[in-house]
Design an enzyme around this catalytic site. Sequence first.
Site, PDB file in Angstrom:
ATOM      1  N   ARG A 115       9.610 -31.474   5.744  1.00  0.00           N
ATOM      2  CA  ARG A 115       9.294 -31.649   6.896  1.00  0.00           C
ATOM      3  C   ARG A 115       8.508 -32.800   7.230  1.00  0.00           C
ATOM      4  O   ARG A 115       7.248 -32.802   7.067  1.00  0.00           O
ATOM      5  CB  ARG A 115       8.639 -30.279   7.585  1.00  0.00           C
ATOM      6  CG  ARG A 115       8.415 -30.263   9.005  1.00  0.00           C
ATOM      7  CD  ARG A 115       7.395 -29.042   9.385  1.00  0.00           C
ATOM      8  NE  ARG A 115       5.982 -29.273   9.029  1.00  0.00           N
ATOM      9  CZ  ARG A 115       5.021 -28.633   8.452  1.00  0.00           C
ATOM     10  NH1 ARG A 115       5.200 -27.592   8.308  1.00  0.00           N
ATOM     11  NH2 ARG A 115       3.923 -29.202   8.529  1.00  0.00           N
ATOM     12  N   HIS A 167       4.573 -28.667  11.983  1.00  0.00           N
ATOM     13  CA  HIS A 167       5.515 -27.440  11.888  1.00  0.00           C
ATOM     14  C   HIS A 167       6.008 -27.239  13.469  1.00  0.00           C
ATOM     15  O   HIS A 167       7.029 -27.042  13.693  1.00  0.00           O
ATOM     16  CB  HIS A 167       4.362 -26.440  11.758  1.00  0.00           C
ATOM     17  CG  HIS A 167       5.115 -25.070  11.744  1.00  0.00           C
ATOM     18  ND1 HIS A 167       6.026 -24.629  11.000  1.00  0.00           N
ATOM     19  CD2 HIS A 167       4.910 -23.982  12.556  1.00  0.00           C
ATOM     20  CE1 HIS A 167       6.512 -23.412  11.403  1.00  0.00           C
ATOM     21  NE2 HIS A 167       5.812 -23.142  12.452  1.00  0.00           N
ATOM     22  N   TYR A 203      -3.863 -30.898   6.319  1.00  0.00           N
ATOM     23  CA  TYR A 203      -3.669 -30.314   5.043  1.00  0.00           C
ATOM     24  C   TYR A 203      -2.720 -30.838   4.338  1.00  0.00           C
ATOM     25  O   TYR A 203      -2.258 -30.505   2.939  1.00  0.00           O
ATOM     26  CB  TYR A 203      -3.098 -28.924   5.402  1.00  0.00           C
ATOM     27  CG  TYR A 203      -1.768 -28.616   6.428  1.00  0.00           C
ATOM     28  CD1 TYR A 203      -0.562 -29.059   5.854  1.00  0.00           C
ATOM     29  CD2 TYR A 203      -1.989 -28.373   7.744  1.00  0.00           C
ATOM     30  CE1 TYR A 203       0.713 -28.924   6.659  1.00  0.00           C
ATOM     31  CE2 TYR A 203      -1.059 -28.311   8.382  1.00  0.00           C
ATOM     32  CZ  TYR A 203       0.233 -28.650   8.060  1.00  0.00           C
ATOM     33  OH  TYR A 203       1.712 -28.666   9.053  1.00  0.00           O
TER      34      TYR A 203
END
Length: 372
Positions: A267, A271, A280
Amino acid sequence: MSYTEATLQLLSPEGSLVENDATAPYLPRVAAISDAQLRDFHRQMVVIRRFDIEAGNLQRQGQLALWIPSVGQEAAQVGSGYAARPQDHIFPAYREHVVGRIRGLDPMRIIELLRGLSHGGWDPAKTGNFHLYTLVIGSQSLHATGMAMGMTLDGSTATGHPETDAAVLAYFGDGASSQGDVSEAMVFSASFQAPIVFFLQNNHWAISVPVQRQSRTPLYLRGTGFGIPSVQIDGNDVLASYLVTAENLEAARAGQGPRFIEALTYRMGAHTSSDDPTKYRDSEEMTFWAQRDPIARFETFLRAKGEGDAFFAEVASEAEDLAADVRARTQSLGSPPADKIFSHVYSDPHPLMEEQRAWMAAYEASLEEARE
């Protein structure tokens, strides 16, 4: 978690065919894919990425409540989407925009859904059996399993007529693979030998949770634990996605029970539009996967086969046209009538809904009187 020795890859990151013992059975099938189909693979990947980016921009500009990007996962979705036959049923999660487009879904239905203008988005019977997006993580695996079991009971699979035999293709992500619903779906699918292919898009992050924290082993091994034949593929390789999914759907239609595919992809974006992946993820990981971009890889392959600049310019123009059309149509969307909320709650007219509809109308009328 990245590629392993078990990962089936037909097209290398450099855009050349991989020739080894594992790929040998598939290479003749690659050669049999028509040039028109290969061009369609590329066209769909490029166009949906441009749509995806435009939709993300629209969300940032206040036109959408939320956007769920799929940038980086185009090959996994395009290949598997084209592998399904018209009679097959497809159960997406909420990121399979291009699979819907392949099945005839107008992308504006996704826009309307994420703008809050519709209950579910579309009628699966009118969109090539492409079922509704499901934001309850993993629950669509149970819906898909129920459909597959029902198809077995009503005799729409394993009849010996390949042109009408049907199967189910269910999408979910690495995060969903940790949900109980997915495990239950695999239990029932294996027990009843349901004609379903579970297609796991391992994009390596369940929001901010890395896949390594979810599983000590490759995720495709979870399928084998339920007695389901399972395989891991390079999800950024559209050829592997297409041929392996087609092969597994054929087995499911023929009455050989469920199958499980783990497509290793990434990805590239957030998200959702409410997420900040810079908190992160590190740049080294992003660079690794950017070098394995599914669109760039496939363009290199097509150019080596003789496709010229004119084709790629045509596709880029088509992508821009779709983006402009989506922007214009999104900005022209109005608000739905207030009483739409009472429609389709029940399959038939219901007195409770009529009572609530009448109350709403009276309440709105009272507001108008107060203004006067």
